[in-house]
Every structure is written in C-alpha cells, then in structure tokens.
Enzyme design. Structure first.
Site, mmCIF file in Angstrom:
data_model
loop_
_atom_site.group_PDB
_atom_site.id
_atom_site.type_symbol
_atom_site.label_atom_id
_atom_site.label_comp_id
_atom_site.label_asym_id
_atom_site.label_seq_id
_atom_site.Cartn_x
_atom_site.Cartn_y
_atom_site.Cartn_z
ATOM 1 N N ASN A 6 0.867 -1.182 0.000
ATOM 2 C CA ASN A 6 0.000 0.000 0.000
ATOM 3 C C ASN A 6 0.905 1.233 0.000
ATOM 4 O O ASN A 6 1.582 1.501 0.988
ATOM 5 C CB ASN A 6 -0.884 -0.024 1.261
ATOM 6 C CG ASN A 6 -1.680 1.253 1.432
ATOM 7 O OD1 ASN A 6 -1.860 2.018 0.471
ATOM 8 N ND2 ASN A 6 -2.163 1.492 2.636
ATOM 9 N N HIS A 88 -9.406 0.740 5.622
ATOM 10 C CA HIS A 88 -8.050 0.981 6.126
ATOM 11 C C HIS A 88 -8.115 1.946 7.314
ATOM 12 O O HIS A 88 -8.931 2.873 7.336
ATOM 13 C CB HIS A 88 -7.166 1.562 5.009
ATOM 14 C CG HIS A 88 -5.726 1.596 5.398
ATOM 15 N ND1 HIS A 88 -5.192 2.597 6.166
ATOM 16 C CD2 HIS A 88 -4.710 0.731 5.146
ATOM 17 C CE1 HIS A 88 -3.901 2.352 6.366
ATOM 18 N NE2 HIS A 88 -3.589 1.217 5.763
ATOM 19 N N GLU A 157 -4.814 -5.255 10.875
ATOM 20 C CA GLU A 157 -3.773 -4.233 11.018
ATOM 21 C C GLU A 157 -4.028 -3.414 12.283
ATOM 22 O O GLU A 157 -4.856 -2.483 12.257
ATOM 23 C CB GLU A 157 -3.789 -3.280 9.821
ATOM 24 C CG GLU A 157 -3.631 -3.950 8.487
ATOM 25 C CD GLU A 157 -3.198 -2.940 7.431
ATOM 26 O OE1 GLU A 157 -2.077 -3.087 6.930
ATOM 27 O OE2 GLU A 157 -3.951 -2.002 7.150
ATOM 28 N N SER A 193 3.731 -2.166 10.235
ATOM 29 C CA SER A 193 5.187 -2.148 10.419
ATOM 30 C C SER A 193 5.881 -3.446 9.990
ATOM 31 O O SER A 193 6.844 -3.883 10.628
ATOM 32 C CB SER A 193 5.552 -1.791 11.866
ATOM 33 O OG SER A 193 5.158 -0.453 12.129
#
Ligand code: PEP
Length: 237
Positions: A6, A88, A157, A193
């Site tokens: 992304n 997201h 995430e 990360s």
C-alpha cells in the site's frame, strides 16, 4: 500467500511505473507463484503489463456523479481496476469514515465483483483493555460486511502498529489470527510495520496468509525481498 503493498500518498505516476517495471521483471525472473497486489495512489492507476493485481486505495460507492474529490467505478474501469482496499485505519481514523459508510462502500464494490481487501484493527487503548475488548472491537468492524463474499480478503492491522515501527509479538499475531480465522474463513493478511527484517517470521506464522505492507514496501527491492520470503516459505525452504 498474498503479498500486498500500500503506497498510501507516496510515489508519483512516473515512480510507480518504474516500480512496476522492476517488480514485474522480478516476478517473471523468479517465477513467483504467490499472489502480489499493489495499491498505488489514484493518480498512478494504470494498466500495467504483468501479473500483479493493481488496486485502488479508495473509491466512492458510485458509478459517477457529484462527489467532488472522489473516484467512482467509471474512473476505475478505465484502468481495468477491480481490486479495492476498504476500511483501512487511515480512512477510518484520519478521514473519519464510519462503519456504516464503509459497509456501504463494501456492498457497492462487492456488487461490482471487486476483490476487496477489507482492513480491521484496534487502537492501542483497546489492545490494552485485553483480548475480549479487542475481539469485540474487531467484531464491530465486521458489521454490515458479507463475510462469505468469495473475493474477500481480510487484513488485520492494529492501528498502533501502522507506521510506528511497533508490532504485536509473534505469539499475539498468531493468537488473534487464530481467533479471526474461526470467525471468517477467508485469506487473512497481517499489516502494521512489516519490513524486510520481520516479514519472513510473520509470514511463517500459522493463520497468516500474507502481509499488507505500507512504508516497508516503498522501495521495490525491499518488496521483492518480502515476496521472495513468501515464495521460499511456500516451497518449504
Ligand atoms: C498499511 O498502510 O496498511 C500499513 C500496514 O502501513 P505500514 O506498513 O507503514 O505500517
């Protein structure tokens, strides 16, 4: 496995084209069999030669119309784009998209047959409140989402891990992925990360079907190394 990049608001149209050329040459040369996805900024969408699935980071649930600043289906069709990131954390927490808006977007692009990478993840205060609070929070992010949609991919995430250099422990990733897998029988990516240094150990975990990588994938050489990790793990090397 699915290895996805992304770009967020990074790289230009020109730089994306250069990136894609290097990436495709790599995939071809190494005979990569894993699924590769790239989400460039909207200005860089295009029909690229090769086998990478190129998706949009966002779009409005409309074919076209008066939605200033947004993209609709008509603009995506021009580039053959049929893959989208929905939910997201930056859309949820920076742009303030509600679960209702997200679910509406999901339904629209599901109806159009898009592959949907649907992102969920908890902020730090929820993580600190314990596993039950965490799972309740993730459950709320599944509200209004058809979890049986055949082109659905889930990305877990944690908000506090995105762009911070922090990640949950490997044990925690495995635990949360195991719980999510019981709830949703779909490919499940980890994001937050992921870098060259930790991609392989994360990809090797049970219930991790791939990774969604932001800043760690901005250099194409790094993204290729992560793809190679997935490929070698898949071959049992
Ligand atoms: C992301 O944007 O989905 C992401 C995981 O970002 P980063 O890898 O930079 O944490």
């Amino acid at each position: 496995m699915i290895i996805a990049a992304n770009f967020k608001t990074n790289l230009t149209r020109q730089k994306t084209a250069e990136y894609m050329a290097v990436l495709e040459a790599f995939l071809e040369k190494e005979g990569v069999t894993q699924e590769v996805m790239v989400f460039p900024p909207a200005t860089a969408l295009d029909r690229f030669d090769g086998r990478t699935q190129v998706g949009t980071q966002n779009a409005y649930p409309t074919r076209n119309g008066a939605f200033t600043g947004e993209l609709g289906l008509e603009q995506l069709e021009e580039f053959g784009t049929d893959t989208i990131l929905i939910g997201h954390s930056e859309r949820r927490h920076v742009m303030g998209e509600s679960q209702e808006e997200i679910a509406r977007k999901f339904s629209f692009y599901k109806e159009k047959g898009f592959t949907i990478v649907y992102c969920i993840g908890e902020p730090l205060e929820v993580r600190e409140a314990g596993n039950d609070a965490l799972m309740d929070y993730l459950e709320a992010q599944l509200e209004g989402i058809d979890l049986h949609y055949k082109k659905l991919v889930i990305a877990y995430e944690p908000v506090w891990a995105i762009g911070t250099g922090l990640t949950p422990s490997l044990g925690d990733i495995e635990l949360i992925h195991a719980a999510l897998k019981q709830r949703v029988a779909k490919p499940l990516l980890y994001g937050g990360s992921v870098k060259v240094d930790n991609a392989r150990e994360i990809l090797a975990l049970q219930h991790v079907d791939g990774i969604l990588v932001g800043s760690g994938a901005l250099a194409v050489e790094d993204f290729c190394r992560m793809i190679r990790d997935a490929e070698t793990l898949h071959k049992g090397e």
